[in-house]
Enzyme design. Structure first.
Site, PDB file in Angstrom:
ATOM      1  N   CYS A 153      -1.910   8.483   3.781  1.00  0.00           N
ATOM      2  CA  CYS A 153      -1.868   7.909   2.437  1.00  0.00           C
ATOM      3  C   CYS A 153      -3.154   8.195   1.678  1.00  0.00           C
ATOM      4  O   CYS A 153      -3.176   8.154   0.458  1.00  0.00           O
ATOM      5  CB  CYS A 153      -1.610   6.416   2.517  1.00  0.00           C
ATOM      6  SG  CYS A 153      -2.664   5.581   3.702  1.00  0.00           S
ATOM      7  N   GLU A 157       0.891  -1.156   0.000  1.00  0.00           N
ATOM      8  CA  GLU A 157       0.000   0.000   0.000  1.00  0.00           C
ATOM      9  C   GLU A 157       0.930   1.206   0.000  1.00  0.00           C
ATOM     10  O   GLU A 157       1.595   1.477   0.998  1.00  0.00           O
ATOM     11  CB  GLU A 157      -0.869  -0.081   1.248  1.00  0.00           C
ATOM     12  CG  GLU A 157      -2.061   0.822   1.199  1.00  0.00           C
ATOM     13  CD  GLU A 157      -1.884   1.963   2.132  1.00  0.00           C
ATOM     14  OE1 GLU A 157      -1.469   3.027   1.621  1.00  0.00           O
ATOM     15  OE2 GLU A 157      -2.139   1.807   3.327  1.00  0.00           O
TER      16      GLU A 157
HETATM   17  P1  NDP Z   1       9.698   4.004   3.495  1.00  0.00           P
HETATM   18  O1  NDP Z   1       9.131   3.294   2.331  1.00  0.00           O
HETATM   19  O2  NDP Z   1      11.118   4.397   3.436  1.00  0.00           O
HETATM   20  O3  NDP Z   1       9.533   3.136   4.826  1.00  0.00           O
HETATM   21  C1  NDP Z   1       8.374   2.397   5.101  1.00  0.00           C
HETATM   22  C2  NDP Z   1       8.751   1.177   5.929  1.00  0.00           C
HETATM   23  O4  NDP Z   1       9.637   0.340   5.196  1.00  0.00           O
HETATM   24  C3  NDP Z   1       9.477   1.513   7.208  1.00  0.00           C
HETATM   25  O5  NDP Z   1       9.083   0.596   8.206  1.00  0.00           O
HETATM   26  C4  NDP Z   1      10.934   1.304   6.830  1.00  0.00           C
HETATM   27  O6  NDP Z   1      11.736   1.020   7.933  1.00  0.00           O
HETATM   28  C5  NDP Z   1      10.828   0.112   5.931  1.00  0.00           C
HETATM   29  N1  NDP Z   1      11.906  -0.034   4.985  1.00  0.00           N
HETATM   30  C6  NDP Z   1      12.551   0.945   4.317  1.00  0.00           C
HETATM   31  N2  NDP Z   1      13.461   0.399   3.506  1.00  0.00           N
HETATM   32  C7  NDP Z   1      13.409  -0.929   3.666  1.00  0.00           C
HETATM   33  C8  NDP Z   1      14.104  -2.033   3.106  1.00  0.00           C
HETATM   34  N3  NDP Z   1      15.041  -1.864   2.194  1.00  0.00           N
HETATM   35  N4  NDP Z   1      13.795  -3.262   3.525  1.00  0.00           N
HETATM   36  C9  NDP Z   1      12.835  -3.453   4.435  1.00  0.00           C
HETATM   37  N5  NDP Z   1      12.147  -2.462   4.995  1.00  0.00           N
HETATM   38  C10 NDP Z   1      12.416  -1.201   4.615  1.00  0.00           C
HETATM   39  O7  NDP Z   1       8.788   5.226   3.742  1.00  0.00           O
HETATM   40  P2  NDP Z   1       9.020   6.418   4.756  1.00  0.00           P
HETATM   41  O8  NDP Z   1       8.345   6.027   6.005  1.00  0.00           O
HETATM   42  O9  NDP Z   1      10.403   6.868   4.856  1.00  0.00           O
HETATM   43  O10 NDP Z   1       8.231   7.524   3.994  1.00  0.00           O
HETATM   44  C11 NDP Z   1       8.722   7.978   2.746  1.00  0.00           C
HETATM   45  C12 NDP Z   1       7.578   8.339   1.841  1.00  0.00           C
HETATM   46  O11 NDP Z   1       6.676   7.253   1.709  1.00  0.00           O
HETATM   47  C13 NDP Z   1       6.727   9.457   2.330  1.00  0.00           C
HETATM   48  O12 NDP Z   1       7.280  10.684   2.082  1.00  0.00           O
HETATM   49  C14 NDP Z   1       5.474   9.218   1.545  1.00  0.00           C
HETATM   50  O13 NDP Z   1       5.601   9.701   0.264  1.00  0.00           O
HETATM   51  C15 NDP Z   1       5.383   7.721   1.507  1.00  0.00           C
HETATM   52  N6  NDP Z   1       4.527   7.188   2.550  1.00  0.00           N
HETATM   53  C16 NDP Z   1       3.400   6.541   2.218  1.00  0.00           C
HETATM   54  C17 NDP Z   1       2.584   6.070   3.194  1.00  0.00           C
HETATM   55  C18 NDP Z   1       1.366   5.290   2.925  1.00  0.00           C
HETATM   56  O14 NDP Z   1       0.587   5.126   3.838  1.00  0.00           O
HETATM   57  N7  NDP Z   1       1.137   4.759   1.779  1.00  0.00           N
HETATM   58  C19 NDP Z   1       2.840   6.289   4.588  1.00  0.00           C
HETATM   59  C20 NDP Z   1       4.078   6.939   4.845  1.00  0.00           C
HETATM   60  C21 NDP Z   1       4.867   7.354   3.844  1.00  0.00           C
HETATM   61  P3  NDP Z   1      12.621   2.173   8.619  1.00  0.00           P
HETATM   62  O15 NDP Z   1      11.650   3.197   9.099  1.00  0.00           O
HETATM   63  O16 NDP Z   1      13.304   1.477   9.703  1.00  0.00           O
HETATM   64  O17 NDP Z   1      13.511   2.706   7.550  1.00  0.00           O
END
Ligand code: NDP
Length: 683
Positions: free
Chosen positions: A297, A258
């Protein structure tokens, strides 16, 4: 408040990292709140522990027992929510934001508990669809069933919903009987960990059914196999990386994502500034921009407005946005907190800069934001920012998501143009249309539904009860195609079934009945000396049968029923008109007369374990009944469902009414409540 080390809950114990971990900085004042690390944790062992300890513990519980545990948990967490609100404020959430996350999360547990109890059997197997007859003689039949997968449900969550985000994934997996491993986003993991601690302390969930991984999930992903699943929420970029992870690809691990999407809200053609829908539209837009500082989101990113209405919408939105007070959650008058981190603030500003290639910033100046009670330098504060597109077709406004308090107003020429522009988002979680015109609603919905997981049509009539554009609901599908990640969560029992394997079972009716716990036509029937209505739930067996009749239906019966009920439809009362009816060719009995006569044939009148008849399912009238036809009814115990926590349960009976030629006249399921024991107590 001091910074604290966030721990993981793995393999039955709390784990503290062996290094100092990564510092998490509060967006409110720049202070360090927590440290997060999984160093020293045997992450891969968590998957095995979930499968070997959590899985069997959940398998020992029925859907109803799992629901009861979830309900107790939801109520326990709700009672202690004050401490979660306090911690939530440190993530930048105002009280209103926290309610969406915290109460929304606990409410999801309760909603799933109630749905599971009402819509799933008190069993571990779920039946999908009717019995399929595969052979002419009825000895070879088939049915689809859902059973719990034997793996773990790994969830990787975004920072913006540290409570709801993990509970909305946990609830359906738990009901499905699949253990969960929660990986929260590092930035807000301390709040998830606090709630998790209370869950473990409650002792309400079986050991191994939930584990928490704060830190790096990479080694866990390597350990996943074909019975496991990953549900991801976050950026489209990370979703794409994880989807292509070697273990996920090689083992066909169920993967859903998502991701962020450019959700649209459309002001319907014809809405004038004095219509209630105009105010509803603008209010919804500004609410979605400011709740959680736009970090949802589902928030509105694209405001599609008929071209002549663009100025009016911007001015009305400006009036509302000017009243927004930005600052530290809890400070006097503050209505919008900071975004989650300074780096998120930088990302939002970079996205706004890109949007400005195709739009003018018309409300909000990021260089001049008044901050109440917080530190404008070290905090991650932004004003609400509204842009006005200069070119509705420009890719920027349909592709760049500023994940903060930002939206773009886009003028459209006509409804077809609006539909075409919305589709340029490439797939979104939700869209809303504000209109009082049902025909316009259908036109827009037919155009945009294929690009969305959820659509809201808002107008003056439903506004007071509406749950709003941005609120995913436990009973409704949450997810969207394409850009939105292509996944689907929630949706009531649909969300539970995502965690179960659907299998087609083929065999004899007897085998199918034994395998599924539901009697199937063609399986043995037992006609004993004792009427099945005399048997308690503890004594009744699948296949117990009573045959009643024959009972001849007379013309007088039909006339009497017509007079008595007032149902004097011509096919029952007017011989000439009935003769001209191409289906009947003469007077026929009322279908409800047939069903009523059948009840008279199968009911045992004396007080007994059968307490009530609460309905019929799947009633079909198959062959017309004429005067002098003789009816026989066969009633067979089809499904027996004891209700946990009550001294009775439900019995579903298969009813078949036949005529003197053996042709089925009516088929249906009779639903009754039956005491567990003859004296009315628990079995
Ligand atoms: P990320 O995609 O970077 O992170 C989301 C989750 O994935 C976190 O738990 C993160 O862990 C984990 N993660 C990141 N990289 C990896 C990897 N290589 N392997 C496994 N797990 C990983 O999103 P962010 O939270 O940094 O937000 C960035 C952007 O995402 C926002 O600016 C927005 O555009 C979008 N977003 C969308 C959302 C939605 O609901 N659809 C919600 C929030 C953000 P960790 O935090 O430890 O890095």
């Amino acid at each position: 408040m001091d910074s604290r080390m966030v721990e993981s809950y793995a393999c039955g114990r709390w784990h503290r990292a062996t290094d100092e971990g990564r510092a998490v900085i509060s967006p409110v004042d720049g202070a360090e709140v927590a440290r997060v690390s999984s160093t020293g944790l045997d992450v891969a062992a968590m998957a095995a522990y979930g499968r070997e300890t959590g899985g069997p513990a959940l398998a020992a519980l029925t859907f109803h027992e799992r629901a009861a545990a979830l309900k107790a948990l939801g109520l326990t967490l709700m009672a202690g929510k004050a401490e979660f609100y306090a911690e939530s404020a440190r993530t930048g959430a105002t009280e209103r934001d926290s309610a969406v996350d915290i109460d929304g999360g606990f409410g999801t547990l309760l909603s799933y508990a109630s749905k599971a109890k009402r819509e799933l059997p008190n069993d571990v197997i779920h039946l999908d669809g009717p019995v399929e007859q595969l052979g002419k003689k009825g000895t070879f039949v088939a049915r689809h069933v859902h059973t719990s997968r034997r793996g773990v449900a790994v969830q990787i969550n975004a920072y913006n919903f540290p409570v709801w985000g993990f509970l909305e994934k946990l609830a359906p997996a738990f009901i499905a009987g699949v253990p969960t491993i929660v990986k929260p986003a590092t930035q807000t993991a301390y709040l998830t960990e606090l709630v998790f601690r209370r869950i473990i302390e409650s002792g309400l969930l079986p050991e191994g059914s939930v584990q928490l991984l704060c830190g790096d999930p990479a080694p866990l992903l390597d350990a996943l196999g074909g019975q496991d699943s990953v549900a991801f929420t976050g950026s489209a970029h990370t979703a794409a990386t994880l989807r292509a992870h070697p273990a996920i690809v090689a083992n066909s691990v169920h993967f859903t994502a998502e991701a962020d999407s450019l959700n649209a809200s459309v002001l319907g053609a014809g809405v004038t500034t004095d219509a209630p829908e105009f105010e509803l539209y603008v209010k919804q837009l500004t609410t979605e921009m400011t709740v959680k500082a736009g970090q949802k989101c589902t928030a509105i990113r694209r405001a599609l407005v008929p071209e002549p209405m663009v100025d009016a919408v911007i001015e009305a939105a400006r009036a509302r946005l000017d009243r927004v007070v930005v600052g530290a959650p809890g400070a006097e008058g503050v209505t919008m907190g900071p975004v989650v981190s300074l780096s998120q603030r930088t990302d939002v500003l970079a996205a706004v800069d890109k949007l400005r290639g195709a739009a003018d910033l018309v409300v909000g100046d990021p260089d001049r934001v008044a901050v109440v009670g917080g530190d404008a330098e070290t905090g991650a504060y932004l004003p609400p920012m509204l842009l006005r597109s200069t070119d509705p077709e420009a890719p920027e406004v349909h592709e760049i998501e500023a994940f903060g308090p930002v939206a773009t107003v886009i003028g459209y020429r006509d409804t077809a143009h609006a539909v075409e522009l919305i589709a340029r988002g490439g797939g979104s979680l939700v869209a809303s249309l504000v209109t009082a015109d049902p025909q316009l609603a259908r036109e827009v919905l037919l155009g945009i539904a294929p690009y969305h997981g959820r659509l809201l049509v808002l107008n003056a009539e439903d506004a007071r009860e509406s749950t709003g554009h941005g609120s995913p609901l436990p009973v409704l599908v949450h997810g969207g195609p394409g850009r939105a990640g292509g996944g689907e969560e929630l949706g009531g029992i649909r969300g539970v079934l995502h965690h179960m394997q659907r299998t087609a079972i083929q065999g004899t009716p007897e085998v199918l009945a034994a395998a599924t716990g539901q009697w199937v036509t063609g399986a043995p029937r037992t006609e004993g000396a004792e009427h099945p209505f005399r048997k308690s739930l503890a004594e009744l067996r699948l296949g117990d049968t009573i045959v009643g009749g024959p009972r001849t239906v007379t013309l007088a019966d039909i006339g009497h029923f017509a007079d008595f009920t007032g149902d004097t439809f011509y096919a029952h009362t007017d011989p000439e008109a009935a003769a001209a009816n191409p289906l009947f060719g003469g007077i026929v009995a009322h279908g409800y007369l047939v069903v009523s006569l059948a009840a008279g044939l199968f009911v045992d009148p004396a007080p007994g374990p059968v307490l009530a008849n609460f309905g019929v399912d799947s009633l079909r009238f198959l062959t017309p009944v004429r005067a002098d036809d003789a009816l026989t009814v066969t009633l067979t115990a089809k499904q027996i469902t004891p209700r946990s926590g009550a001294d009775y349960g439900e019995v579903r009976w298969d009813a078949v009414v036949t005529n003197q030629d053996g042709a089925p006249v009516a088929t249906y399921d009779v639903l009754t409540l039956v005491a567990k024991t003859r004296d009315g107590g628990e079995a």
